[in-house]
Design a protein around this motif. Structure first.
Motif: not given
Length: 115
Positions: A24-29
């Motif tokens: 989810h953090r990777l997607d946000a990045m």
């Protein structure tokens, strides 16, 4: 683009493990422009070109500026990848992505800004 993208990219699951962040953090990045992610052709997941990462695995400092410059110039992230992965001359295999690896950040940014 399909074969080249798959050959030179990292999957989101592998990259999230390597960076120590959740998917989810990777997607946000990716959405915020910290990373360049390109949707896998015919799929729902994203691939992350390996050339945007330094040897330590962290994104090159110019990547966020580059993604934002591309978006400001009206380029989709897919199109930005195509521009960076395309050969830059009539002969040879040099690409803008290679110029990034050689520290020619301002040169690459100027080309991306020109749309």
């Amino acid at each position: 683009m399909d074969v080249k993208l798959a050959e030179e990219s990292l999957s989101g699951s592998w990259l999230s493990t390597r960076l120590g962040v959740g998917t989810h953090r990777l997607d946000a990045m990716r959405r915020s422009g910290e990373l360049l992610g390109v949707r896998r052709p015919g799929g729902q997941d994203y691939l992350y070109p390996a050339w945007q990462f330094a040897p330590d695995g962290k994104p090159l400092p110019v990547i966020a500026r580059l993604v934002h410059a591309g978006r400001d110039a009206g380029l989709t992230d897919d199109r930005l990848y195509e521009v960076l992965a395309a050969r830059t001359g009539i002969s040879g295999d040099a690409r803008l992505a290679d110029a990034l690896r050689h520290g020619k950040d301002e040169y690459v940014l100027s080309i991306v800004r020109s749309g």
